[in-house]
Scaffold this motif. Structure first.
Motif, PDB file in Angstrom:
ATOM      1  N   SER A 118      32.735  65.603  38.521  1.00  0.00           N
ATOM      2  CA  SER A 118      32.100  64.354  38.114  1.00  0.00           C
ATOM      3  C   SER A 118      31.515  63.565  39.284  1.00  0.00           C
ATOM      4  O   SER A 118      30.965  62.486  39.077  1.00  0.00           O
ATOM      5  N   THR A 167      28.986  62.497  42.355  1.00  0.00           N
ATOM      6  CA  THR A 167      27.566  62.576  42.680  1.00  0.00           C
ATOM      7  C   THR A 167      27.403  63.218  44.058  1.00  0.00           C
ATOM      8  O   THR A 167      28.389  63.468  44.758  1.00  0.00           O
ATOM      9  N   TRP A 189      28.902  70.841  38.020  1.00  0.00           N
ATOM     10  CA  TRP A 189      29.947  71.813  37.680  1.00  0.00           C
ATOM     11  C   TRP A 189      30.225  72.813  38.797  1.00  0.00           C
ATOM     12  O   TRP A 189      31.315  73.369  38.881  1.00  0.00           O
TER      13      TRP A 189
END
Length: 69
Positions: free
Chosen positions: A40, A42, A28
């Motif tokens: 979202s 990585t 976030w």
């Protein structure tokens, strides 16, 4: 002034790509710096995104400095 802002952006990109910045920003927290899609991503995807952005900003700096078309 463009070189100074690019140097600051380069320091930030170096922290994210080569040090542990991507792990710190994963989730976030990346939403506030990169936009809604980054929440979202990585850590590896953040590194890739910022690496491409870094290269693109370098190209833009070089073109604007040496007077492109």
């Amino acid at each position: 002034m463009a070189f100074l802002s690019f140097a600051a952006y380069s320091a930030f990109c170096y922290w994210v790509v080569f040090l542990d910045g991507a792990i710190t920003l994963e989730g976030w927290k990346s939403f506030f710096l990169f936009g809604w899609f980054a929440a979202s991503l990585t850590a590896q995807e953040l590194k890739f995104y910022l690496g491409i952005s870094w290269i693109a900003s370098l190209v833009f700096l070089l073109i604007s400095t040496f007077g492109g078309a």
